[in-house]
Motif scaffolding. Structure first.
Motif, mmCIF file in Angstrom:
data_model
loop_
_atom_site.group_PDB
_atom_site.id
_atom_site.type_symbol
_atom_site.label_atom_id
_atom_site.label_comp_id
_atom_site.label_asym_id
_atom_site.label_seq_id
_atom_site.Cartn_x
_atom_site.Cartn_y
_atom_site.Cartn_z
ATOM 1 N N UNK A 215 0.825 -1.095 -0.007
ATOM 2 C CA UNK A 215 0.040 -0.101 0.014
ATOM 3 C C UNK A 215 0.819 1.387 0.197
ATOM 4 N N UNK A 216 0.404 2.460 -0.543
ATOM 5 C CA UNK A 216 0.981 3.622 -0.104
ATOM 6 C C UNK A 216 0.369 4.111 1.128
ATOM 7 N N UNK A 234 -2.402 9.230 8.930
ATOM 8 C CA UNK A 234 -1.711 8.319 8.187
ATOM 9 C C UNK A 234 -3.069 7.816 7.198
ATOM 10 N N UNK A 235 -2.731 7.805 6.020
ATOM 11 C CA UNK A 235 -3.628 7.235 5.081
ATOM 12 C C UNK A 235 -3.027 6.062 4.307
ATOM 13 N N UNK A 236 -3.677 5.029 4.181
ATOM 14 C CA UNK A 236 -3.290 3.891 3.498
ATOM 15 C C UNK A 236 -4.040 3.619 2.138
ATOM 16 N N UNK A 237 -3.405 3.632 0.843
ATOM 17 C CA UNK A 237 -4.216 3.453 -0.149
ATOM 18 C C UNK A 237 -3.716 1.855 -0.883
ATOM 19 N N UNK A 238 -4.703 1.397 -1.202
ATOM 20 C CA UNK A 238 -4.403 0.013 -1.526
ATOM 21 C C UNK A 238 -3.746 0.146 -2.815
ATOM 22 N N UNK A 239 -2.420 -0.727 -2.740
ATOM 23 C CA UNK A 239 -1.442 -0.646 -3.948
ATOM 24 C C UNK A 239 -1.817 -1.302 -5.010
ATOM 25 N N UNK A 240 -2.831 -2.065 -4.946
ATOM 26 C CA UNK A 240 -3.525 -3.058 -6.073
ATOM 27 C C UNK A 240 -4.296 -2.114 -6.741
ATOM 28 N N UNK A 241 -4.782 -0.902 -6.144
ATOM 29 C CA UNK A 241 -5.920 -0.311 -6.969
ATOM 30 C C UNK A 241 -5.546 1.205 -7.568
ATOM 31 N N UNK A 242 -4.247 1.555 -6.868
ATOM 32 C CA UNK A 242 -3.758 3.002 -6.938
ATOM 33 C C UNK A 242 -2.276 2.962 -8.015
#
Lengths: 265, 265
Positions: A215-216, A234-242
């Motif tokens: 994740x980012x 802290x924000x976690x962005x799904x690495x498989x989607x972004x």
DNA sequence: CAGTGGTCTAGACCACTAT
DNA sequence: TAGTGGTCTAGACCACTGA
């Protein structure tokens, strides 16, 4: 006739047009550079340009300043103005869209508040954000979805003030900086860190993905004008989607930049 | 005396100084805004400022234009110029340092060429880079280290030209855009994509980490002025060693931005 | 030395805003 | 209508470059 190195120049500026003279000149020079000039080539002098188009030198300078700003040309005192080499090796990514993209597009964006409570800043919070130990903070966690698919997991701390109680709807929909501004002491700067992380079990569960998904991680601290920390998140962005795209150099017409979260691979 | 909302203004501009008048004014206005003005507050009019400091209105406009550029103020036709609200929610990350940081710092940066050969572009390369199928490309892979620690794994394709053969030292030390420029057809723009990825077994081995380590993936395609692709590359940066920091808003003195690769956590 | 870009001036006219 | 910022002009002087 003004010579742009390779060929005679026959463009003309319309002084009666509603588009400013300096802007017409910017476009003319851009086209001239794109069509047949190479990095290092000299532009006509400011004086030559002003005489050729029948405009003031100050107006010419304004147009050139814009090209300098855009990185297309550079000026050297006493020598002249030259076509620049496009800067392609520095990478600039704008993540504006990280948030915005999920909001638009009638994709049914929605958020879920997982937890809210008041906490006192501990050693860990202090180390990450420099919020003094013992400070009362509003702590909350949110999952942001598009449709039924969770995409972002956020954990935030806001230095607490009794002034205005925050409603759940505000926590979910206000921008981060607006929330932090809640106590009347507005944030004027922020420090951000972008990292890659593996989701832990808890985060993975909230985002409904397997725990080894990368994740980012975007970590932000907001400060007021006296450099007091106002909030930390802290924000976690799904690495498989972004994925984040960016563009550099002499943009053609098909300029684009942004964040996609609906991608292949 | 010119009133900056809260207090009388007693700064003075030294016209004999070597620092330009407009720049002195920029600094004065910045200080004035930082000390006691709030977003939405009106600046004195351009005319008032020019009269107060005894300078031309064009010079005042130049200073204000710089503040507009910096995002500190905004101007409205017919109304006035106002202090802006700092833009803190858009994230801009500059990755210049991704490369540079590892190079400096007497840290013994070194690179290892894993493979070089000529290949013909296949379906996969075409899909990723739009390099036409069948095009002869120089293909090579490199690991970049600091000391004995591998940090970056790069896989690159360059549209091949016989003009200038590339030496191994060039492959290792030239910037990406210089390599691509090799055939005399210079790149003028590039498209980049930043993603997070899990390293596969092969990549993890090259970087000497466990296969589930996350990584930044930076993918770049370079184009010439006619939008022909000139090169395509993917660089993998160890996620456990890199983080990218960024700053936004009204910078104090302690402005900083860049990439660290020697981090805790 | 002549030519260049960098700075600055003291006007001018315009479109726009508010009253 | 008066005041604002946006554009533009026709000069001026300067520091710097190159022959």
């Amino acid at each position: 006739m003004l010579k742009f190195k390779n060929k005679n120049h026959n463009k003309i500026i319309d002084k009666t047009s509603f588009t400013p003279v300096y802007y017409q000149l910017v476009k003319i020079l851009e086209k001239e550079i794109l069509n047949g000039m190479m990095p290092g080539d000299a532009l006509p002098t400011e004086h030559e340009i002003s005489v050729h188009f029948g405009i003031s030198r100050m107006t010419v300078r304004r147009a050139i300043a814009q090209l300098v700003q855009a990185g297309m040309v550079y000026a050297e005192k006493g020598r002249g103005t030259f076509v620049a080499k496009p800067q392609l090796d520095n990478l600039i990514f704008e993540l504006d869209g990280f948030y915005a993209e999920t909001q638009q597009k009638d994709m049914n964006p929605n958020s879920k508040l997982l937890e809210v409570r008041i906490v006192k800043a501990d050693e860990n919070i202090f180390k990450k954000s420099s919020i003094p130990i013992g400070t009362r903070c509003l702590y909350f966690r949110v999952v942001r979805k598009v449709g039924s698919e969770p995409l972002i997991y956020e954990t935030k701390h806001i230095v607490y003030s009794k002034k205005k109680p925050l409603l759940e709807a505000e926590l979910l929909n206000s921008t981060w900086s607006n929330l932090v501004a809640n106590n009347g002491n507005p944030p004027v700067r922020s420090q951000k860190t972008l990292q890659v992380k593996l989701l832990n079990d808890h985060e993975a569960k909230a985002l409904q993905v397997s725990p080894i998904t990368p994740a980012f991680s975007v970590e932000q601290v907001f400060y007021d004008i006296d450099n007091n920390p106002l909030g930390w998140g802290i924000s976690l962005y799904r690495g498989d989607r972004y994925k984040i795209t960016s563009h550099a150099g002499w943009a053609g017409e098909n300029y684009s930049k942004g964040v996609d979260f609906e991608n292949e691979q």
